[in-house]
Each structure stands twice: as C-alpha cells, then as structure tokens.
Design an enzyme around this catalytic site. Structure first.
Site, short mmCIF file in Angstrom:
data_model
loop_
_atom_site.label_atom_id
_atom_site.label_comp_id
_atom_site.label_asym_id
_atom_site.label_seq_id
_atom_site.Cartn_x
_atom_site.Cartn_y
_atom_site.Cartn_z
CE LYS A 13 4.65 21.61 3.87
NZ LYS A 13 4.87 20.69 2.78
C1 PLP Z 1 5.54 19.38 2.30
C2 PLP Z 1 6.67 19.29 1.37
C3 PLP Z 1 6.67 18.41 0.27
C4 PLP Z 1 5.64 17.35 0.06
O1 PLP Z 1 4.35 17.79 0.06
P1 PLP Z 1 3.15 16.74 0.40
O2 PLP Z 1 1.94 17.52 0.00
O3 PLP Z 1 3.22 16.47 1.87
O4 PLP Z 1 3.35 15.53 -0.42
C5 PLP Z 1 7.73 18.48 -0.62
N1 PLP Z 1 8.75 19.34 -0.44
C6 PLP Z 1 8.80 20.17 0.62
C7 PLP Z 1 9.96 21.10 0.76
C8 PLP Z 1 7.78 20.16 1.57
O5 PLP Z 1 7.85 20.95 2.64
#
Ligand code: PLP
Length: 374
Positions: free
Chosen positions: A181
């Site tokens: 991210k």
């Molecule tokens: C990455 C992601 C999540 C989950 O996040 P984590 O930190 O990996 O638990 C949820 N929704 C979307 C759209 C994502 O891209």
C-alpha cells in the site's frame, strides 16, 4: 531482475525511527501509536483515528462499531479484495454484492440502490485502484435509507474527491499499511471517523473490549479494568507506528511519483490496444494500482510478461466467485456482469514509489510490444 507489481520503499530515516522506538520504554500501546494516529488524522483532516493491526482488523472493527450482526445485510462491491466482504461475515452479517461502474470499476450507485432492502444496515465503497467512489451518490443513498457508510480506502490514502481528501467522506474510513500500500507499518491499518461513538467502539474493540489500555491504567495508578464487550487483540506495535509516521512524511512526494508513472504509462499505451481504466475529472487518483483492459489476450499477456520478469497481477476475481462464497452463500456467475467482464480482461502493471525511470520504460516497452502480438 524482475520488477514486482508493488513494493515498499524504506530509507535510513525509517530505520532510525524504528531503532529509536526499540530503545524506548514502549514497544506497543505507547506514544508512537498515538503520534501515528495524530499524524494520519491531520494529513487527511479526520477528527478521530485508531491505528490497528491490519486493514482487515480495521474493517472488522468498523462492522462491530456499525453493530452489524446476524440478519443484517451489508452492501459491498463485487470487485474487491476478499477482506472487504469477509469482515461482514466475521460480524455475522450477510454481504450483498453490488456491481461496479463500467469505466472506473468502483461500486455503481445504481446497483447499490437496487440492492437496498429492509435488512440493509451499511454500505461499503472501495476506492478501487486509488480512484474515489462516487461519494456524493453513495452518501445520498445512505442518508435516505438510514445506513452506515464505510469507505474501504485501502487503495486510496491521499486520494481526493471534489477537493476533499479520502478520510472524511464516509462515516468510517479504512486504511491498510501492508507493504504494497502507499505507506507501510509492516502489517497495520486504521479506522478514521468524525463520530466519537464509532471512535470509542473501535478503540475498545482493538483491545479485547476492555474500557482502558495499559498506559491509561499506568497513568491513573490503577489495576482495575472492565471488559464491556467481546473484542480482540487487534493492537498495533509502536515499532510499526514509528515506521508509519516516518513513511507518512514522504507520502506527498510518493503520490506525485505514482501519478507521474501513470502519465508515462498513459502516453506509452495511447493509440495501442490496451485501454487504461476511466477517471473522473474531479478526483485526485492515488494510483495504488495502474489497471489496463487487455481484451481477450489477458492470460497470454500475463504469462509472457511474467516470463520477462514484469510482475503484472490481476485485481480481482469477483469475491462471490471464490469457492467459500459459492459454497456458503450459494453465489454463482451472472450476479454482477460488469465485474465479471472486467475480471476477464484487467491487468495491473507495476506501480510503486521506488520504481526508477528505467523500470517504467522497461515495463512500458515490454507491455507495449507484447500487447501488439496476437
Ligand atoms: C489491502 C486491502 C485490505 C486488507 O488490508 P490488510 O492490511 O492486508 O489486512 C482490505 N481491503 C482492500 C481493498 C485492500 O486492498
């Protein structure tokens, strides 16, 4: 050397920030957590922020704060990571899948409106690839029907919708700080809200449903605490939060970099067979992903690019087509035709702040060349 589709960027400042915390008194539930919450809250302009162990935990905490339970329906987009919809299941609710908009692949307000029933309690919008949903339309539907509106902004930290930053456009906004991210804490997430009730509930849910945390009890000189509801250990460490605060300082330049990479790709593919997703004129795109439509040659292109070390990826199989969903909810192909058609032809190209100009040129060259072949 292969180029991944996403990757963290960690510099010496980040390493120093983490080392400082390792030598401090608090490795978890300490001041670095509060500093990170304040910094992200200030960046997006949100009143309340709770840092938590993952984006998935943040979604679960938001469902709990919205009091989702058995018998409740929550409308989610078909095209998202499974965590969005799994959080509804964790809470005992039922995810109801809305289709996505043909151009941008964000949740389609018309499909949301059609999915509202007397059991609907919340709507989750996902700012797919970093492009904000149509938040005005979603807010109107939520207001009209008395629903809680949740923004799964795990792709969209730093994005703007009609001049307003993602983080205040829904009742609760969810962030993820997984390494792919925009900024990372290793594992981590956040719930942002303007609503003090949601804030209190999320904070408590993060710590077993207990009314105070360890530091608050130390400050008050008491050993007593009360567990008022069933929560989880969804705490995030000071180690991760120190990394996150250090990363956040670089976010504006990283957003600019992601947009510059997108412009370079746009230019390289213009006039060719690949079609980038559409964009609304009144948004600032955060470009977590750069997604192109490839037509029928997606799988061939995927294989050839991977063989050349280009880390392309596919986001996402519509959630309800996973075997668990088919088995437990009885879902089947045909439910959300736009999302299914998109799944068959989308390809995500490498996109991360640490890409060099040479990386971008190499991807653009290989993708351009291979997409021209049959
Ligand atoms: C990455 C992601 C999540 C989950 O996040 P984590 O930190 O990996 O638990 C949820 N929704 C979307 C759209 C994502 O891209």
């Amino acid at each position: 050397m292969s180029i991944p589709y996403g990757r963290q960027l960690v510099d010496d400042d980040d390493v120093r920030a983490v080392c400082d915390v390792l030598r401090s008194d608090w490795l978890t539930t300490g001041p670095a957590v509060a500093r990170f919450e304040a910094a992200v809250g200030e960046f997006v302009g949100a009143k309340h922020a709770v840092a938590i162990s993952s984006g998935t935990a943040a979604l679960h905490a938001a469902m709990n704060a919205a009091e989702i339970g058995p018998g409740d329906e929550v409308i989610v987009p078909a095209l998202t990571f499974v965590a969005t919809s799994n959080a509804v299941l964790y809470s005992g609710g039922r995810p109801v899948f809305a289709d996505v908009d043909r151009e941008k692949l964000v949740i389609d307000p018309a499909s949301v409106e059609a999915a509202v029933t007397s059991k609907t309690k919340a709507i989750v919008g996902v700012d797919y690839a970093g492009h904000p949903c149509d938040w005005d339309a979603l807010s109107a539907i939520a207001r009209k029907n008395g629903l809680v509106l949740i923004d799964d902004a795990c792709h969209a930290l730093g994005a703007e919708y009609k001049g307003r930053k993602i983080g205040t456009l829904a009742d609760m906004t969810i962030l993820s700080f997984h390494p792919v991210k925009h900024i990372t804490t290793g594992e981590g997430g956040m719930v942002l809200s303007e609503n003090p009730t949601f804030f209190d509930k999320v904070k408590r849910f993060r710590n077993h449903g207990i009314d105070t945390d360890q530091r608050q009890r130390a400050e008050r000189g008491t050993y007593q605490y009360d567990m008022v509801e069933l929560g989880f250990n969804y705490r995030i460490s000071d180690i991760g939060c120190a990394l996150g605060t250090s990363q956040l300082r670089k976010l504006p330049s990283w957003l600019a970099k992601r947009n510059a990479i997108a412009r370079a790709y746009d230019e390289a593919f213009s006039g060719g067979p690949l079609v980038p997703l559409g964009r609304a004129p009144d948004v600032l795109h955060a470009f977590h992903l750069y997604v192109v439509r490839t037509g029928h040659r997606r799988d061939t292109l995927f294989r050839r690019l991977r063989a050349e070390g280009i880390g392309v990826n596919v986001h996402y199989l519509p959630v309800y087509l996973h075997s668990y969903y088919r088995r437990t909810l009885g879902t089947a192909p045909g439910l959300c035709p736009v999302a299914e058609a998109a799944y068959a032809e989308v390809l995500s190209l490498p996109m991360f702040a640490g890409m060099t100009d040479h990386d971008v040129e190499r991807v653009a060259d290989r993708v351009g060349r291979l997409s021209g072949e049959g």
